[in-house]
Design a protein around this motif. Sequence first.
Motif, short mmCIF file in Angstrom:
data_model
loop_
_atom_site.label_atom_id
_atom_site.label_comp_id
_atom_site.label_asym_id
_atom_site.label_seq_id
_atom_site.Cartn_x
_atom_site.Cartn_y
_atom_site.Cartn_z
N MET A 10 -5.77 -5.37 -8.85
CA MET A 10 -4.90 -4.36 -9.45
C MET A 10 -5.77 -3.22 -9.97
O MET A 10 -6.90 -3.45 -10.41
CB MET A 10 -4.10 -4.97 -10.61
CG MET A 10 -3.27 -6.19 -10.24
SD MET A 10 -1.92 -5.84 -9.11
CE MET A 10 -0.83 -4.90 -10.15
N THR A 11 -5.25 -2.01 -9.90
CA THR A 11 -5.96 -0.83 -10.41
C THR A 11 -5.15 -0.24 -11.56
O THR A 11 -3.99 0.13 -11.37
CB THR A 11 -6.18 0.21 -9.31
OG1 THR A 11 -6.87 -0.40 -8.23
CG2 THR A 11 -6.98 1.40 -9.83
N GLY A 12 -5.78 -0.16 -12.73
CA GLY A 12 -5.11 0.39 -13.91
C GLY A 12 -5.00 1.89 -13.85
O GLY A 12 -5.61 2.55 -12.99
N ALA A 13 -4.26 2.45 -14.79
CA ALA A 13 -4.07 3.90 -14.86
C ALA A 13 -5.40 4.63 -15.05
O ALA A 13 -5.56 5.76 -14.60
CB ALA A 13 -3.11 4.24 -15.99
N ASN A 14 -6.37 3.94 -15.68
CA ASN A 14 -7.68 4.55 -15.90
C ASN A 14 -8.64 4.34 -14.72
O ASN A 14 -9.80 4.73 -14.78
CB ASN A 14 -8.30 3.99 -17.18
CG ASN A 14 -8.57 2.50 -17.09
OD1 ASN A 14 -8.26 1.86 -16.08
ND2 ASN A 14 -9.11 1.94 -18.16
N GLY A 15 -8.14 3.69 -13.66
CA GLY A 15 -8.96 3.45 -12.48
C GLY A 15 -9.73 2.14 -12.51
O GLY A 15 -10.36 1.77 -11.51
N ASP A 50 -9.16 -8.37 -10.98
CA ASP A 50 -8.76 -9.35 -9.98
C ASP A 50 -7.92 -10.45 -10.63
O ASP A 50 -8.29 -10.98 -11.69
CB ASP A 50 -9.98 -10.00 -9.32
CG ASP A 50 -10.70 -9.06 -8.38
OD1 ASP A 50 -10.08 -8.07 -7.93
OD2 ASP A 50 -11.88 -9.31 -8.10
N VAL A 51 -6.81 -10.76 -10.00
CA VAL A 51 -5.96 -11.86 -10.44
C VAL A 51 -6.06 -12.93 -9.36
O VAL A 51 -5.65 -12.71 -8.22
CB VAL A 51 -4.50 -11.41 -10.62
CG1 VAL A 51 -3.63 -12.59 -11.02
CG2 VAL A 51 -4.40 -10.27 -11.61
N LYS A 52 -6.65 -14.06 -9.71
CA LYS A 52 -6.77 -15.17 -8.77
C LYS A 52 -5.52 -16.04 -8.94
O LYS A 52 -5.16 -16.39 -10.06
CB LYS A 52 -8.04 -15.95 -9.02
CG LYS A 52 -9.28 -15.11 -8.75
CD LYS A 52 -10.53 -15.95 -8.70
CE LYS A 52 -11.75 -15.10 -8.40
NZ LYS A 52 -11.77 -14.51 -7.10
N ALA A 53 -4.89 -16.35 -7.82
CA ALA A 53 -3.60 -17.04 -7.89
C ALA A 53 -3.39 -17.96 -6.69
O ALA A 53 -4.12 -17.89 -5.70
CB ALA A 53 -2.47 -16.01 -7.97
N GLY A 111 0.53 -0.71 -10.13
CA GLY A 111 -0.84 -1.19 -10.26
C GLY A 111 -1.62 -1.16 -8.97
O GLY A 111 -2.73 -1.71 -8.91
N SER A 112 -1.08 -0.56 -7.92
CA SER A 112 -1.76 -0.46 -6.62
C SER A 112 -2.35 -1.79 -6.16
O SER A 112 -3.54 -1.90 -5.87
CB SER A 112 -2.87 0.60 -6.68
OG SER A 112 -2.34 1.84 -7.05
N PRO A 113 -1.52 -2.83 -6.05
CA PRO A 113 -2.05 -4.14 -5.69
C PRO A 113 -2.59 -4.19 -4.26
O PRO A 113 -2.05 -3.53 -3.36
CB PRO A 113 -0.83 -5.06 -5.82
CG PRO A 113 0.34 -4.16 -5.58
CD PRO A 113 -0.06 -2.83 -6.16
N VAL A 114 -3.66 -4.95 -4.10
CA VAL A 114 -4.22 -5.23 -2.78
C VAL A 114 -4.49 -6.73 -2.76
O VAL A 114 -5.23 -7.24 -3.60
CB VAL A 114 -5.53 -4.46 -2.52
CG1 VAL A 114 -6.13 -4.85 -1.18
CG2 VAL A 114 -5.29 -2.96 -2.60
N ALA A 162 0.81 -1.22 0.00
CA ALA A 162 0.00 0.00 0.00
C ALA A 162 0.85 1.27 0.00
O ALA A 162 0.41 2.31 -0.47
CB ALA A 162 -0.96 0.01 1.19
N THR A 163 2.08 1.19 0.48
CA THR A 163 2.95 2.37 0.48
C THR A 163 3.47 2.70 -0.92
O THR A 163 3.95 3.81 -1.15
CB THR A 163 4.18 2.18 1.40
OG1 THR A 163 5.06 1.20 0.83
CG2 THR A 163 3.77 1.81 2.81
N LYS A 164 3.41 1.72 -1.81
CA LYS A 164 3.95 1.83 -3.18
C LYS A 164 5.45 2.12 -3.18
O LYS A 164 6.01 2.62 -4.14
CB LYS A 164 3.21 2.88 -4.00
CG LYS A 164 1.76 2.54 -4.26
CD LYS A 164 1.16 3.52 -5.22
CE LYS A 164 -0.29 3.18 -5.48
NZ LYS A 164 -0.88 4.05 -6.50
#
Length: 160
Positions: A120-125, A129-132, A92-95, A50-52
Amino acid sequence: MYKTVSIAIAAAALASIPTAASARAKAPACVPVTQQQVEAQFARFNDAWATKDPAKVTSLFSKDAVLLATVSNRPRTDHAQINDYFVGFLKGSPVGTINTSTTSIGCNIAHRVGTWTVTMTGANGARSDVKARYSFIYTWENGDWKIAHLHSSMMPEPGA
């Protein structure tokens, strides 16, 4: 004279072999850890995301860590390579959200494996979701739990 020298060399060699007692004295004590503490390591990791700040994330890894990341074909085997991965990935602001979890605890080592979803959040907002699957291996190093190994791979089956 040669016999005396040979005996002296043999005695010196035997004296240099560590005894079981000296090996135990040098071995690190097992640091107690609970399942909840192992699970809390993920919160530290997610908070660092979250700190990037790639350096903040990289600081959670042990000195000999290996990162096998979801979106990189290259194993990252030192802090410079791990940091380099997070420079791009954190844009990509991963959470991360843990979906399933199994933990195992040993002497100065703990494993947590299961499935997770990384949003992940793209540049366009737009969010995706990436399931892994994931494997975290933690080791006690210099007074702190560090990530010795992290492997994440996308689910191979659709709709998983």
